[in-house]
Enzyme design. Sequence first.
Site, PDB file in Angstrom:
ATOM      1  N   TYR A  38       0.860  -1.190   0.000  1.00  0.00           N
ATOM      2  CA  TYR A  38       0.000   0.000   0.000  1.00  0.00           C
ATOM      3  C   TYR A  38       0.898   1.243   0.000  1.00  0.00           C
ATOM      4  CZ  TYR A  38      -4.658   1.996   0.477  1.00  0.00           C
ATOM      5  OH  TYR A  38      -5.855   2.641   0.232  1.00  0.00           O
ATOM      6  N   ALA A 101      12.567  -3.761  -4.730  1.00  0.00           N
ATOM      7  CA  ALA A 101      13.448  -4.421  -3.748  1.00  0.00           C
ATOM      8  C   ALA A 101      12.601  -5.251  -2.765  1.00  0.00           C
ATOM      9  CB  ALA A 101      14.277  -3.388  -3.006  1.00  0.00           C
ATOM     10  N   GLY A 102      11.442  -4.714  -2.371  1.00  0.00           N
ATOM     11  CA  GLY A 102      10.535  -5.444  -1.475  1.00  0.00           C
ATOM     12  C   GLY A 102      10.048  -6.729  -2.124  1.00  0.00           C
ATOM     13  N   HIS A 124       5.093  -3.780 -13.246  1.00  0.00           N
ATOM     14  CA  HIS A 124       6.414  -3.476 -13.785  1.00  0.00           C
ATOM     15  C   HIS A 124       7.015  -4.801 -14.236  1.00  0.00           C
ATOM     16  CE1 HIS A 124       9.831  -1.100 -14.488  1.00  0.00           C
ATOM     17  NE2 HIS A 124      10.294  -0.891 -13.278  1.00  0.00           N
ATOM     18  N   GLY A 153       0.714   6.344  -8.937  1.00  0.00           N
ATOM     19  CA  GLY A 153      -0.537   5.865  -8.368  1.00  0.00           C
ATOM     20  C   GLY A 153      -1.418   7.021  -7.908  1.00  0.00           C
ATOM     21  N   ASP A 208      10.241   1.628 -19.565  1.00  0.00           N
ATOM     22  CA  ASP A 208       9.973   2.337 -18.314  1.00  0.00           C
ATOM     23  C   ASP A 208      11.259   2.881 -17.696  1.00  0.00           C
ATOM     24  OD1 ASP A 208       7.707   2.882 -16.381  1.00  0.00           O
ATOM     25  OD2 ASP A 208       9.178   1.998 -15.038  1.00  0.00           O
ATOM     26  N   GLU A 244      11.840  31.310 -16.063  1.00  0.00           N
ATOM     27  CA  GLU A 244      12.243  30.998 -17.439  1.00  0.00           C
ATOM     28  C   GLU A 244      12.538  29.513 -17.617  1.00  0.00           C
ATOM     29  OE1 GLU A 244      12.069  31.973 -20.929  1.00  0.00           O
ATOM     30  OE2 GLU A 244      12.069  33.722 -19.611  1.00  0.00           O
TER      31      GLU A 244
HETATM   32  N1  LIG Z   1       5.097   4.626  -8.259  1.00  0.00           N
HETATM   33  C1  LIG Z   1       4.363   4.555  -9.334  1.00  0.00           C
HETATM   34  O1  LIG Z   1       3.616   5.436  -9.576  1.00  0.00           O
HETATM   35  C2  LIG Z   1       4.407   3.366 -10.251  1.00  0.00           C
HETATM   36  C3  LIG Z   1       3.917   3.511 -11.550  1.00  0.00           C
HETATM   37  C4  LIG Z   1       3.804   2.378 -12.344  1.00  0.00           C
HETATM   38  C5  LIG Z   1       4.238   1.165 -11.835  1.00  0.00           C
HETATM   39  N2  LIG Z   1       4.778   1.065 -10.582  1.00  0.00           N
HETATM   40  C6  LIG Z   1       5.188  -0.230 -10.060  1.00  0.00           C
HETATM   41  O2  LIG Z   1       4.301  -0.608  -9.014  1.00  0.00           O
HETATM   42  C7  LIG Z   1       4.996  -1.375  -8.045  1.00  0.00           C
HETATM   43  C8  LIG Z   1       4.839  -0.718  -6.704  1.00  0.00           C
HETATM   44  O3  LIG Z   1       5.472   0.540  -6.742  1.00  0.00           O
HETATM   45  P1  LIG Z   1       5.213   1.690  -5.706  1.00  0.00           P
HETATM   46  O4  LIG Z   1       5.833   2.908  -6.255  1.00  0.00           O
HETATM   47  O5  LIG Z   1       3.809   1.699  -5.284  1.00  0.00           O
HETATM   48  O6  LIG Z   1       6.143   1.169  -4.522  1.00  0.00           O
HETATM   49  P2  LIG Z   1       6.360   1.882  -3.136  1.00  0.00           P
HETATM   50  O7  LIG Z   1       5.565   3.105  -2.994  1.00  0.00           O
HETATM   51  O8  LIG Z   1       7.808   1.943  -2.905  1.00  0.00           O
HETATM   52  O9  LIG Z   1       5.628   0.785  -2.252  1.00  0.00           O
HETATM   53  C9  LIG Z   1       6.210   0.284  -1.247  1.00  0.00           C
HETATM   54  C10 LIG Z   1       5.287  -0.790  -0.663  1.00  0.00           C
HETATM   55  O10 LIG Z   1       6.070  -1.929  -0.513  1.00  0.00           O
HETATM   56  C11 LIG Z   1       6.116  -2.241   0.882  1.00  0.00           C
HETATM   57  N3  LIG Z   1       7.445  -2.810   1.151  1.00  0.00           N
HETATM   58  C12 LIG Z   1       8.642  -2.383   0.683  1.00  0.00           C
HETATM   59  N4  LIG Z   1       9.628  -3.183   1.130  1.00  0.00           N
HETATM   60  C13 LIG Z   1       9.018  -4.131   1.888  1.00  0.00           C
HETATM   61  C14 LIG Z   1       9.494  -5.246   2.603  1.00  0.00           C
HETATM   62  N5  LIG Z   1      10.797  -5.539   2.648  1.00  0.00           N
HETATM   63  N6  LIG Z   1       8.599  -6.006   3.256  1.00  0.00           N
HETATM   64  C15 LIG Z   1       7.279  -5.721   3.233  1.00  0.00           C
HETATM   65  N7  LIG Z   1       6.770  -4.674   2.561  1.00  0.00           N
HETATM   66  C16 LIG Z   1       7.635  -3.893   1.903  1.00  0.00           C
HETATM   67  C17 LIG Z   1       5.864  -0.917   1.583  1.00  0.00           C
HETATM   68  O11 LIG Z   1       5.453  -1.127   2.877  1.00  0.00           O
HETATM   69  P3  LIG Z   1       5.932  -0.113   4.042  1.00  0.00           P
HETATM   70  O12 LIG Z   1       5.215   1.178   3.795  1.00  0.00           O
HETATM   71  O13 LIG Z   1       5.552  -0.814   5.264  1.00  0.00           O
HETATM   72  O14 LIG Z   1       7.426   0.056   3.875  1.00  0.00           O
HETATM   73  C18 LIG Z   1       4.756  -0.359   0.681  1.00  0.00           C
HETATM   74  O15 LIG Z   1       3.541  -0.979   0.918  1.00  0.00           O
HETATM   75  C19 LIG Z   1       6.448  -1.451  -8.523  1.00  0.00           C
HETATM   76  O16 LIG Z   1       6.605  -2.620  -9.272  1.00  0.00           O
HETATM   77  C20 LIG Z   1       6.567  -0.246  -9.425  1.00  0.00           C
HETATM   78  O17 LIG Z   1       7.590  -0.384 -10.365  1.00  0.00           O
HETATM   79  C21 LIG Z   1       4.849   2.149  -9.775  1.00  0.00           C
END
Ligand SMILES: NC(=O)c1ccc[n+]([C@@H]2O[C@H](COP(=O)([O-])OP(=O)(O)OC[C@H]3O[C@@H](n4cnc5c(N)ncnc54)[C@H](OP(=O)(O)O)[C@@H]3O)[C@@H](O)[C@H]2O)c1
Length: 347
Positions: A38, A101-102, A124, A153, A208, A244
């Site tokens: 989330y 990485a998660g 992704h 998102g 990407d 600018e």
């Molecule tokens: N960001 C974008 O707008 C976007 C756009 C298109 C596609 N994507 C893709 O969507 C996917 C998610 O991206 P995101 O940007 O939403 O990621 P993010 O914001 O970095 O989401 C992190 C999520 O992963 C959890 N997490 C991270 N490390 C963890 C671990 N070791 N153990 C358990 N939970 C862990 C976090 O929980 P905590 O909060 O508890 O750390 C949080 O729920 C990726 O594959 C990304 O490439 C993202």
Amino acid sequence: MATMNFGGVQETVVTRDEFPLSRAAEVLKNETIAVIGYGVQGPGQALNLRDNGFSVIIGQRKNSKSWDKAVADGWVPDRTLFEIEEACQKGSIIQFLLSDAGQIELWPTVRRHLTPGKALYFSHGFGITYKEKTGIVPPADVDVILVAPKGSGTSLRRLFVAGRGLNSSFAVFQDATGRARERVIALGIGVGSGYLFETDFRKEVFSDLTGERGTLMGAIQGIFAAQYQVLREQGHTPSEAFNETVEELTQSLMPLVAENGMDWMYANCSTTAQRAPFLRPMFAQKLPVFQKLYAEVANGNEAQRSIDANSKPDYRACLERELAELRESEMWQAGATVRKLRPENKE
Ligand SMILES: NC(=O)c1ccc[n+]([C@@H]2O[C@H](COP(=O)([O-])OP(=O)(O)OC[C@H]3O[C@@H](n4cnc5c(N)ncnc54)[C@H](OP(=O)(O)O)[C@@H]3O)[C@@H](O)[C@H]2O)c1
């Protein structure tokens, strides 16, 4: 599917006309969609799916800001909000939306719950494409699919609420059930996409990473900072240099480009400005930069750099320092003042 002419090239795409929400609801009527993570994409996709009437649960580790945010967004612990493992067990579609990485760290947990017929969904192509680095290799009896919204998102949610939609790519990596394609298109429509275009996992991650390291994130800040510095070195005020460099682009020109294209924006500029792209073409200078960038993405070096940086235990703290440095730079401090002075932000 609709075949359309994109600048002389025929492409087949999916819009809500050919695949309305009612059809998506029919395709996914017996599915429980478990959105794992989330962070940024998780909330956007999960809330849009929920508002579109799908059965959605969240998997998020407890004792974190993201868990609290999920509760604040109306997800109910033990009913629609669970620890990651429990959500993976309950979901028939597992939307793997942890940071890249998660995903590497949690893969063994997710893998355990990929029983035959389930679908593993990514936004992704990273985890699958760089499998030698990530270790993510799904079993053969599950569907492996992707919907990648082309934007944050946060934007996915905001545009949905405004009755608009971000475009997304979609891909099928593995079709174990014979239903992977209809499942992925239904999910793409369900998360609130504008139109959907087809890709594969490799092309998704190559485009990407090139896009975000290029125009969207890397190049744009580099261009801003270089131009701002030159103007400042030549004695221009921060106000003049910022307006600018950034303000004019975001407030005036990009909205015109978004509305009707670059030629239309040029047509609505002064005649002197109109000459700029023709008298001083930047394309030849930039092309080798982007060719080198793409090669570094395709050979995996860029992915390795990301994994190395993102896997460090102090990643968040380092990021905070880097963002603070950017925020405190003169250019973005000047920007904060300029934003305050926008008429709509006064009073
Ligand atoms: N960001 C974008 O707008 C976007 C756009 C298109 C596609 N994507 C893709 O969507 C996917 C998610 O991206 P995101 O940007 O939403 O990621 P993010 O914001 O970095 O989401 C992190 C999520 O992963 C959890 N997490 C991270 N490390 C963890 C671990 N070791 N153990 C358990 N939970 C862990 C976090 O929980 P905590 O909060 O508890 O750390 C949080 O729920 C990726 O594959 C990304 O490439 C993202």
